[in-house]
Design a protein around this motif. Structure first.
Motif, PDB file in Angstrom:
ATOM      1  N   ALA A  36      23.279  32.916  50.675  1.00  0.00           N
ATOM      2  CA  ALA A  36      22.053  32.843  51.468  1.00  0.00           C
ATOM      3  C   ALA A  36      21.056  33.937  51.119  1.00  0.00           C
ATOM      4  N   THR A  37      21.482  34.947  50.404  1.00  0.00           N
ATOM      5  CA  THR A  37      20.626  36.076  50.056  1.00  0.00           C
ATOM      6  C   THR A  37      19.759  35.747  48.858  1.00  0.00           C
ATOM      7  N   GLU A  38      18.474  36.057  48.953  1.00  0.00           N
ATOM      8  CA  GLU A  38      17.570  35.788  47.832  1.00  0.00           C
ATOM      9  C   GLU A  38      17.558  36.911  46.811  1.00  0.00           C
ATOM     10  N   GLY A  39      17.793  38.114  47.245  1.00  0.00           N
ATOM     11  CA  GLY A  39      17.763  39.258  46.332  1.00  0.00           C
ATOM     12  C   GLY A  39      19.098  39.476  45.666  1.00  0.00           C
ATOM     13  N   PRO A  40      19.211  40.596  44.974  1.00  0.00           N
ATOM     14  CA  PRO A  40      20.473  40.901  44.298  1.00  0.00           C
ATOM     15  C   PRO A  40      21.603  41.131  45.302  1.00  0.00           C
ATOM     16  N   VAL A  41      22.800  40.764  44.905  1.00  0.00           N
ATOM     17  CA  VAL A  41      23.983  41.004  45.719  1.00  0.00           C
ATOM     18  C   VAL A  41      24.829  42.042  45.004  1.00  0.00           C
ATOM     19  N   VAL A  42      25.136  43.116  45.715  1.00  0.00           N
ATOM     20  CA  VAL A  42      26.011  44.163  45.209  1.00  0.00           C
ATOM     21  C   VAL A  42      27.195  44.246  46.158  1.00  0.00           C
ATOM     22  N   GLU A  43      28.382  44.036  45.630  1.00  0.00           N
ATOM     23  CA  GLU A  43      29.580  44.156  46.460  1.00  0.00           C
ATOM     24  C   GLU A  43      30.245  45.489  46.157  1.00  0.00           C
ATOM     25  N   LEU A  44      30.258  46.361  47.147  1.00  0.00           N
ATOM     26  CA  LEU A  44      30.936  47.644  47.015  1.00  0.00           C
ATOM     27  C   LEU A  44      32.416  47.440  47.297  1.00  0.00           C
ATOM     28  N   ALA A  45      33.262  48.092  46.527  1.00  0.00           N
ATOM     29  CA  ALA A  45      34.717  47.910  46.617  1.00  0.00           C
ATOM     30  C   ALA A  45      35.062  46.449  46.330  1.00  0.00           C
ATOM     31  N   VAL A  46      34.585  45.950  45.210  1.00  0.00           N
ATOM     32  CA  VAL A  46      34.758  44.552  44.822  1.00  0.00           C
ATOM     33  C   VAL A  46      36.226  44.170  44.633  1.00  0.00           C
ATOM     34  N   GLY A  47      37.072  45.163  44.402  1.00  0.00           N
ATOM     35  CA  GLY A  47      38.498  44.878  44.260  1.00  0.00           C
ATOM     36  C   GLY A  47      38.780  43.912  43.127  1.00  0.00           C
ATOM     37  N   ASP A  48      39.612  42.929  43.402  1.00  0.00           N
ATOM     38  CA  ASP A  48      39.978  41.962  42.364  1.00  0.00           C
ATOM     39  C   ASP A  48      39.010  40.791  42.282  1.00  0.00           C
ATOM     40  N   GLY A  49      37.913  40.876  43.025  1.00  0.00           N
ATOM     41  CA  GLY A  49      36.890  39.840  42.948  1.00  0.00           C
ATOM     42  C   GLY A  49      37.138  38.626  43.813  1.00  0.00           C
ATOM     43  N   ARG A  50      38.006  38.750  44.769  1.00  0.00           N
ATOM     44  CA  ARG A  50      38.351  37.624  45.638  1.00  0.00           C
ATOM     45  C   ARG A  50      37.110  36.936  46.197  1.00  0.00           C
ATOM     46  N   ILE A  51      36.146  37.698  46.650  1.00  0.00           N
ATOM     47  CA  ILE A  51      34.928  37.130  47.230  1.00  0.00           C
ATOM     48  C   ILE A  51      33.865  36.926  46.152  1.00  0.00           C
ATOM     49  N   ALA A  52      33.654  37.919  45.321  1.00  0.00           N
ATOM     50  CA  ALA A  52      32.594  37.864  44.307  1.00  0.00           C
ATOM     51  C   ALA A  52      32.775  36.685  43.354  1.00  0.00           C
ATOM     52  N   VAL A  53      33.993  36.463  42.913  1.00  0.00           N
ATOM     53  CA  VAL A  53      34.228  35.365  41.966  1.00  0.00           C
ATOM     54  C   VAL A  53      33.989  34.026  42.642  1.00  0.00           C
ATOM     55  N   GLU A  54      34.397  33.902  43.879  1.00  0.00           N
ATOM     56  CA  GLU A  54      34.159  32.644  44.607  1.00  0.00           C
ATOM     57  C   GLU A  54      32.665  32.365  44.734  1.00  0.00           C
ATOM     58  N   ALA A  55      31.868  33.394  44.996  1.00  0.00           N
ATOM     59  CA  ALA A  55      30.410  33.218  45.065  1.00  0.00           C
ATOM     60  C   ALA A  55      29.839  32.907  43.683  1.00  0.00           C
ATOM     61  N   ALA A  56      30.381  33.524  42.654  1.00  0.00           N
ATOM     62  CA  ALA A  56      29.922  33.265  41.285  1.00  0.00           C
ATOM     63  C   ALA A  56      30.229  31.833  40.867  1.00  0.00           C
ATOM     64  N   VAL A  57      31.358  31.313  41.282  1.00  0.00           N
ATOM     65  CA  VAL A  57      31.707  29.915  40.991  1.00  0.00           C
ATOM     66  C   VAL A  57      30.645  28.982  41.579  1.00  0.00           C
ATOM     67  N   ARG A  58      30.037  29.399  42.671  1.00  0.00           N
ATOM     68  CA  ARG A  58      29.005  28.596  43.324  1.00  0.00           C
ATOM     69  C   ARG A  58      27.601  28.924  42.806  1.00  0.00           C
ATOM     70  N   GLY A  59      27.536  29.694  41.706  1.00  0.00           N
ATOM     71  CA  GLY A  59      26.268  29.912  41.037  1.00  0.00           C
ATOM     72  C   GLY A  59      25.598  31.249  41.246  1.00  0.00           C
ATOM     73  N   ARG A  60      26.173  32.131  42.063  1.00  0.00           N
ATOM     74  CA  ARG A  60      25.555  33.422  42.377  1.00  0.00           C
ATOM     75  C   ARG A  60      25.874  34.456  41.309  1.00  0.00           C
ATOM     76  N   HIS A  61      24.889  35.232  40.923  1.00  0.00           N
ATOM     77  CA  HIS A  61      25.093  36.385  40.047  1.00  0.00           C
ATOM     78  C   HIS A  61      25.273  37.606  40.934  1.00  0.00           C
ATOM     79  N   LEU A  62      26.245  38.459  40.608  1.00  0.00           N
ATOM     80  CA  LEU A  62      26.565  39.608  41.451  1.00  0.00           C
ATOM     81  C   LEU A  62      26.834  40.848  40.622  1.00  0.00           C
ATOM     82  N   ILE A  63      26.677  41.974  41.288  1.00  0.00           N
ATOM     83  CA  ILE A  63      27.099  43.263  40.744  1.00  0.00           C
ATOM     84  C   ILE A  63      28.256  43.720  41.618  1.00  0.00           C
ATOM     85  N   GLY A  64      29.370  44.046  40.993  1.00  0.00           N
ATOM     86  CA  GLY A  64      30.536  44.528  41.721  1.00  0.00           C
ATOM     87  C   GLY A  64      30.824  45.972  41.334  1.00  0.00           C
ATOM     88  N   VAL A  65      31.028  46.808  42.318  1.00  0.00           N
ATOM     89  CA  VAL A  65      31.312  48.226  42.087  1.00  0.00           C
ATOM     90  C   VAL A  65      32.667  48.554  42.696  1.00  0.00           C
TER      91      VAL A  65
END
Length: 94
Positions: A36-65
């Motif tokens: 739902a976010t229009e701007g950049p998404v940065v996930e702090l403590a991205v870990g193993d990507g459990r959430i970030a990868v799922e969002a990326a599968v749905r087309g979102r580009h993310l920065i994980g730290v």
């Protein structure tokens, strides 16, 4: 936990999150928030990507730290396995 503690925890992290009820309950919430976010998404403590990868599968580009190199390696593997490594920029940092 410090980053060093996560280094020792990395090998069981996926099993732990797969068996914790809260992780199943909160995944849709976070993925929807990322989408739902229009701007950049940065996930702090991205870990193993459990959430970030799922969002990326749905087309979102993310920065994980994450502080943990082991957790970032797990995230890279998860993203590659899902075919979305090009949608994640991963950075080691505190």
């Amino acid at each position: 936990m410090s980053g060093l503690e996560y280094e020792r925890f990395a090998d069981i992290y996926r099993v732990w999150t797969a068996t914790a009820g809260s992780t199943h309950a909160n995944l849709p919430f976070y993925v929807q928030a990322y989408l739902a976010t229009e701007g950049p998404v940065v996930e702090l403590a991205v870990g193993d990507g459990r959430i970030a990868v799922e969002a990326a599968v749905r087309g979102r580009h993310l920065i994980g730290v994450d502080l943990s190199p082991a957790m970032l390696a797990l995230c890279r593997t998860r993203a590659a396995d899902a075919g979305v490594a090009d949608r994640l920029t991963l950075l080691q940092g505190d």
